[in-house]
Design an enzyme around this catalytic site. Structure first.
Site, PDB file in Angstrom:
ATOM      1  N   CYS A  19       0.495   7.302  -2.483  1.00  0.00           N
ATOM      2  CA  CYS A  19       1.415   6.948  -1.380  1.00  0.00           C
ATOM      3  C   CYS A  19       2.470   8.016  -1.166  1.00  0.00           C
ATOM      4  O   CYS A  19       2.955   8.192  -0.054  1.00  0.00           O
ATOM      5  CB  CYS A  19       2.039   5.595  -1.648  1.00  0.00           C
ATOM      6  SG  CYS A  19       2.626   5.438  -3.326  1.00  0.00           S
TER       7      CYS A  19
ATOM      8  N   LYS B 246      -1.865 -10.571  -8.551  1.00  0.00           N
ATOM      9  CA  LYS B 246      -3.154 -10.453  -7.861  1.00  0.00           C
ATOM     10  C   LYS B 246      -3.451  -8.968  -7.663  1.00  0.00           C
ATOM     11  O   LYS B 246      -2.843  -8.307  -6.835  1.00  0.00           O
ATOM     12  CB  LYS B 246      -3.149 -11.152  -6.497  1.00  0.00           C
ATOM     13  CG  LYS B 246      -4.611 -11.357  -6.041  1.00  0.00           C
ATOM     14  CD  LYS B 246      -4.807 -11.377  -4.548  1.00  0.00           C
ATOM     15  CE  LYS B 246      -4.804 -10.043  -3.879  1.00  0.00           C
ATOM     16  NZ  LYS B 246      -5.961  -9.167  -4.202  1.00  0.00           N
TER      17      LYS B 246
ATOM     18  N   GLY C 275      -9.038 -12.135  -6.232  1.00  0.00           N
ATOM     19  CA  GLY C 275      -9.505 -12.587  -4.921  1.00  0.00           C
ATOM     20  C   GLY C 275      -9.112 -11.580  -3.849  1.00  0.00           C
ATOM     21  O   GLY C 275      -8.500 -10.542  -4.139  1.00  0.00           O
TER      22      GLY C 275
ATOM     23  N   GLY D 173      -7.168 -10.227  -0.323  1.00  0.00           N
ATOM     24  CA  GLY D 173      -5.788 -10.324   0.157  1.00  0.00           C
ATOM     25  C   GLY D 173      -5.573 -11.632   0.893  1.00  0.00           C
ATOM     26  O   GLY D 173      -4.588 -12.350   0.667  1.00  0.00           O
TER      27      GLY D 173
ATOM     28  N   GLU E 200       6.546  -1.836  -1.471  1.00  0.00           N
ATOM     29  CA  GLU E 200       6.249  -0.407  -1.658  1.00  0.00           C
ATOM     30  C   GLU E 200       5.039  -0.112  -0.789  1.00  0.00           C
ATOM     31  O   GLU E 200       3.924  -0.507  -1.123  1.00  0.00           O
ATOM     32  CB  GLU E 200       5.914  -0.114  -3.120  1.00  0.00           C
ATOM     33  CG  GLU E 200       6.984  -0.500  -4.113  1.00  0.00           C
ATOM     34  CD  GLU E 200       8.161   0.445  -4.105  1.00  0.00           C
ATOM     35  OE1 GLU E 200       8.087   1.492  -3.430  1.00  0.00           O
ATOM     36  OE2 GLU E 200       9.162   0.124  -4.757  1.00  0.00           O
TER      37      GLU E 200
ATOM     38  N   GLU F  61      -0.859   7.494   8.040  1.00  0.00           N
ATOM     39  CA  GLU F  61      -1.288   7.736   6.668  1.00  0.00           C
ATOM     40  C   GLU F  61      -2.819   7.769   6.621  1.00  0.00           C
ATOM     41  O   GLU F  61      -3.473   6.816   7.047  1.00  0.00           O
ATOM     42  CB  GLU F  61      -0.759   6.638   5.758  1.00  0.00           C
ATOM     43  CG  GLU F  61      -1.081   6.894   4.307  1.00  0.00           C
ATOM     44  CD  GLU F  61      -0.506   5.815   3.406  1.00  0.00           C
ATOM     45  OE1 GLU F  61      -0.808   4.641   3.630  1.00  0.00           O
ATOM     46  OE2 GLU F  61       0.238   6.163   2.473  1.00  0.00           O
TER      47      GLU F  61
ATOM     48  N   GLY G 112      -4.165 -13.505  -1.924  1.00  0.00           N
ATOM     49  CA  GLY G 112      -2.841 -12.870  -1.903  1.00  0.00           C
ATOM     50  C   GLY G 112      -1.894 -13.600  -0.972  1.00  0.00           C
ATOM     51  O   GLY G 112      -0.711 -13.807  -1.287  1.00  0.00           O
TER      52      GLY G 112
END
Ligand code: NAD
Length: 448
Positions: free
Chosen positions: A258, A149, A180, A182, A224, A355, A186
């Site tokens: 990231c 996904k 689609g 999340g 991750e 972040e 997901g």
């Protein structure tokens, strides 16, 4: 129902993808394909992956164009990094399959590696093709089948990849694409009882949700997640090089990386000099149309991401950081943010802890080496980092003290064979190289 995809440079709709009703058919297809695919000799799986790699090479410019259009990376970066890396990763898995048996003798035991089963791969928008291939290539190499996904923000490169997978002749059901949001798509995938391993790349919050969903049926999980990596410049370093490379790392992909070194740690006696160097280097980052070769900073991937970054910038100012650079102009249309350099940043403040995922650098003073290590390790994250020193031994000694998954010493270059992943809020599990391959295997001991 379908989901519109926007070009972040023009704000125009450039495509749409269906909102998948049910992930059941995709999981069933992956389950049906698992036996025959895992039974193939390694050399045959290697040949399939090599065929896919060759198609990526042949279509590299086209794929780069799709990625630039869907998430805004400048074309040169899209070609070199966003498409170049997946090609390198596929090649590494072909080499691994042709080279190593990945078996081990321990006394009277032969330890072999089986595939885990059906893998759910859930990926974000910032390096859409790379993050997909970093899961797909080792998962397929190890004999698993995959349901993928992609991010709803940038799914078009995944659609093209699915066509290339078919063109490369991979058996049907080995790679399955569902599009689609999340939640629900997901989440349905992560919680599906027919999934044996969930490999997720994205934000820390969604990672927590995915891990909890996978726990309901004890699927293995690899996460991750985000980062807040430190670029530690020791007093004896080549300051100009450390700052120039540091800015390049922080601003790569408009800061939507990231591993970005978003905190620059400098000895207090060199703070002002480093701020001047950083402002000079950052000022060279021309903002604009990502298809223009002169552009170094494209737009952020979405309006939501631009607004999030802007709110962090406002928060930095409100919390007392000094904006040494940040008033650059941006095009009227498109989700742009001009590069920002914050000086005199409190390491405990929000912009130094969370972040941001945009072109925003925070420069932080340290007193001595121990203080630098304490600040570098002083966030919930631990994904990447960097140390600079005139003495490589000294830099290495500090690198060993950093609590993080990767550290570059004096600008050491990215190695697509090295294990990639984090600790703490940056997640767990490793991608790329042998470690990334092993993530998708289950060890079995056979006593002889
Ligand atoms: P995100 O977490 O919102 O989305 C990532 C993927 O997860 C998307 O496909 C999304 O649809 C899906 N998702 C979201 N909520 C879900 C849920 N509840 N259940 C199942 N799936 C769900 O992240 P994003 O905004 O697309 O990407 C940016 C984030 O990803 C940043 O925080 C960045 O640091 C992180 N990231 C980490 C790495 C890494 O390797 N460590 C790489 C790239 C991006």
């Amino acid at each position: 129902m379908s989901i519109d995809v926007y070009n972040p440079a023009t704000e125009e709709v450039i495509g749409s993808v269906p909102e998948t009703d049910s992930v059941d058919p995709a999981v069933a297809a992956a389950r049906a394909a698992l036996g025959p695919w895992s039974a193939l000799p390694r050399a045959e799986r290697a040949a399939h992956l090599a065929a896919l790699r060759d198609l990526l090479v042949a279509h590299a410019d086209e794929l780069a164009g799709i990625i630039t259009a869907e998430m805004g990376a400048p074309l040169a970066i899209a070609r070199k990094v966003q498409v170049g890396l997946p090609i390198a990763v596929l090649s590494s898995m072909v080499d691994l399959l042709n080279r190593d048996e990945c078996e081990e003798r321990i006394g009277n035991s032969l330890v072999v590696r089986d595939p885990v089963g059906v893998v759910a791969a859930i990926t974000p928008w910032n390096y859409p093709l790379h993050q997909t291939v970093a899961k797909l290539a080792p998962a397929l190499a190890a004999g698993n089948t995959v349901v993928h996904k992609p991010s709803e923000v940038a799914p078009l490169s995944a659609l093209r990849l699915a066509e290339l997978v078919r063109e490369a002749g991979l058996p049907s059901g080995v790679y399955n694409l569902v599009t689609g949001y999340g939640d629900p798509t997901g989440a349905a995938l992560a919680g599906h009882a027919g999934v044996d391993l969930v490999s997720f790349t994205g934000s820390t919050g969604a990672g927590r949700t995915v891990a909890a969903l996978a726990a309901s049926h004890l699927a293995r999980v690899s996460l991750e997640l985000g980062g807040k990596s430190a670029n530690v410049i020791l007093p004896d370093a080549d300051l100009a090089a450390a700052v120039k490379v540091g800015i390049g790392n922080c601003y790569l992909n408009s800061g939507q990386t990231c591993t970005a070194w978003t905190r620059l740690l400098v000895h207090e006696s060199q703070h002002d000099e480093v701020v001047d160097l950083a402002v000079a280097a950052a000022s060279k980052y021309t903002v604009g149309d990502p298809t223009d070769p002169a552009t170094r900073l494209g737009p952020l991937a979405s309006a939501a991401q631009r607004d999030r970054v802007r709110s962090y910038i406002a928060r930095g100012v409100a919390d007392g950081a000094r904006m040494a650079l940040g008033d650059g102009s941006v095009p009227d249309v498109g989700y742009y943010v001009a590069p920002v350099v914050f000086a005199d940043v409190d390491p405990a403040s929000v912009i130094a802890q969370e972040e941001i995922f945009g072109p925003v650098l925070s420069i932080i003073r340290y007193r001595d080496e121990d203080d630098a290590v304490r600040i570098a390790n002083g966030t919930p994250y631990g994904l990447a980092g960097s140390v600079w020193s005139g003495s490589p031994e000294r830099a290495l000694a500090v690198a060993r003290r950093l609590r993080t998954g990767q550290v570059d010493v004096n600008g050491g270059s990215f190695n697509p064979l090295a294990p990639f992943g984090g600790i703490g809020d940056s997640g767990y599990g490793r991608e790329l190289g042998v470690h990334g391959f092993e993530e998708f295997t289950s060890v079995k001991a056979i006593q002889l």
